[in-house]
Design a protein around this motif. Sequence first.
Motif, PDB file in Angstrom:
ATOM      1  N   GLU A   1      -3.024 -60.645  -4.073  1.00  0.00           N
ATOM      2  CA  GLU A   1      -3.772 -61.772  -3.257  1.00  0.00           C
ATOM      3  C   GLU A   1      -3.951 -62.908  -3.034  1.00  0.00           C
ATOM      4  OE1 GLU A   1      -9.108 -62.357  -2.901  1.00  0.00           O
ATOM      5  OE2 GLU A   1      -8.263 -61.267  -5.700  1.00  0.00           O
ATOM      6  N   HIS A   2      -4.268 -63.610  -1.606  1.00  0.00           N
ATOM      7  CA  HIS A   2      -3.728 -64.383  -1.522  1.00  0.00           C
ATOM      8  C   HIS A   2      -5.404 -65.307  -0.548  1.00  0.00           C
ATOM      9  CE1 HIS A   2      -1.705 -68.707  -0.474  1.00  0.00           C
ATOM     10  NE2 HIS A   2      -2.165 -68.103   0.598  1.00  0.00           N
ATOM     11  N   SER A   3      -5.160 -66.791  -1.046  1.00  0.00           N
ATOM     12  CA  SER A   3      -6.516 -67.377  -0.016  1.00  0.00           C
ATOM     13  C   SER A   3      -6.261 -68.784  -0.576  1.00  0.00           C
ATOM     14  CB  SER A   3      -8.299 -66.971  -1.363  1.00  0.00           C
ATOM     15  OG  SER A   3      -7.768 -67.882  -2.776  1.00  0.00           O
ATOM     16  N   GLU A   4      -6.908 -69.009   0.772  1.00  0.00           N
ATOM     17  CA  GLU A   4      -6.749 -71.199   1.181  1.00  0.00           C
ATOM     18  C   GLU A   4      -8.225 -71.222   1.266  1.00  0.00           C
ATOM     19  OE1 GLU A   4      -3.771 -72.131   3.831  1.00  0.00           O
ATOM     20  OE2 GLU A   4      -2.676 -70.511   3.660  1.00  0.00           O
ATOM     21  N   THR A   5      -8.219 -72.076   1.168  1.00  0.00           N
ATOM     22  CA  THR A   5      -9.667 -72.961   1.087  1.00  0.00           C
ATOM     23  C   THR A   5      -9.361 -74.596   2.078  1.00  0.00           C
ATOM     24  OG1 THR A   5     -10.445 -72.418  -0.894  1.00  0.00           O
ATOM     25  CG2 THR A   5     -11.367 -74.275   0.143  1.00  0.00           C
ATOM     26  N   PHE A   6     -10.276 -75.040   2.991  1.00  0.00           N
ATOM     27  CA  PHE A   6     -10.087 -76.315   4.062  1.00  0.00           C
ATOM     28  C   PHE A   6     -11.672 -76.485   4.086  1.00  0.00           C
ATOM     29  CE2 PHE A   6      -7.536 -73.131   5.698  1.00  0.00           C
ATOM     30  CZ  PHE A   6      -5.982 -73.792   5.910  1.00  0.00           C
ATOM     31  N   TRP A   7     -11.758 -77.667   2.819  1.00  0.00           N
ATOM     32  CA  TRP A   7     -12.713 -78.709   3.376  1.00  0.00           C
ATOM     33  C   TRP A   7     -13.325 -79.169   4.903  1.00  0.00           C
ATOM     34  CZ3 TRP A   7     -15.192 -76.556  -0.951  1.00  0.00           C
ATOM     35  CH2 TRP A   7     -14.524 -76.551  -1.724  1.00  0.00           C
ATOM     36  N   MET A   8     -11.827 -79.114   5.380  1.00  0.00           N
ATOM     37  CA  MET A   8     -12.816 -79.557   6.789  1.00  0.00           C
ATOM     38  C   MET A   8     -11.640 -79.205   7.822  1.00  0.00           C
ATOM     39  SD  MET A   8     -12.124 -83.917   7.483  1.00  0.00           S
ATOM     40  CE  MET A   8     -10.352 -84.149   7.438  1.00  0.00           C
ATOM     41  N   TRP A   9     -12.574 -78.401   8.938  1.00  0.00           N
ATOM     42  CA  TRP A   9     -11.637 -78.042   9.642  1.00  0.00           C
ATOM     43  C   TRP A   9     -11.053 -78.893  11.406  1.00  0.00           C
ATOM     44  CZ3 TRP A   9     -10.856 -73.218   9.187  1.00  0.00           C
ATOM     45  CH2 TRP A   9     -11.640 -72.611   8.701  1.00  0.00           C
TER      46      TRP A   9
END
Length: 52
Positions: free
Chosen positions: A4-12
């Motif tokens: 499983e892989h996920s990414e988090t972006f705190w600012m678009w």
Amino acid sequence: MLREHSETFWMWPASRTKMIAEWAEYGFATLPAQADPAVLAVRLGRRCARQR
């Protein structure tokens, strides 16, 4: 599940509307609204004409 892989972006880097429109060009579709309005979840749908 093997991986499983996920990414988090705190600012678009662009507006939510622009991101959705650009992803749609490549076959991505937004998922139903999440409990957190800051989350924008998408899934890869069927292949679009641009990828053929």
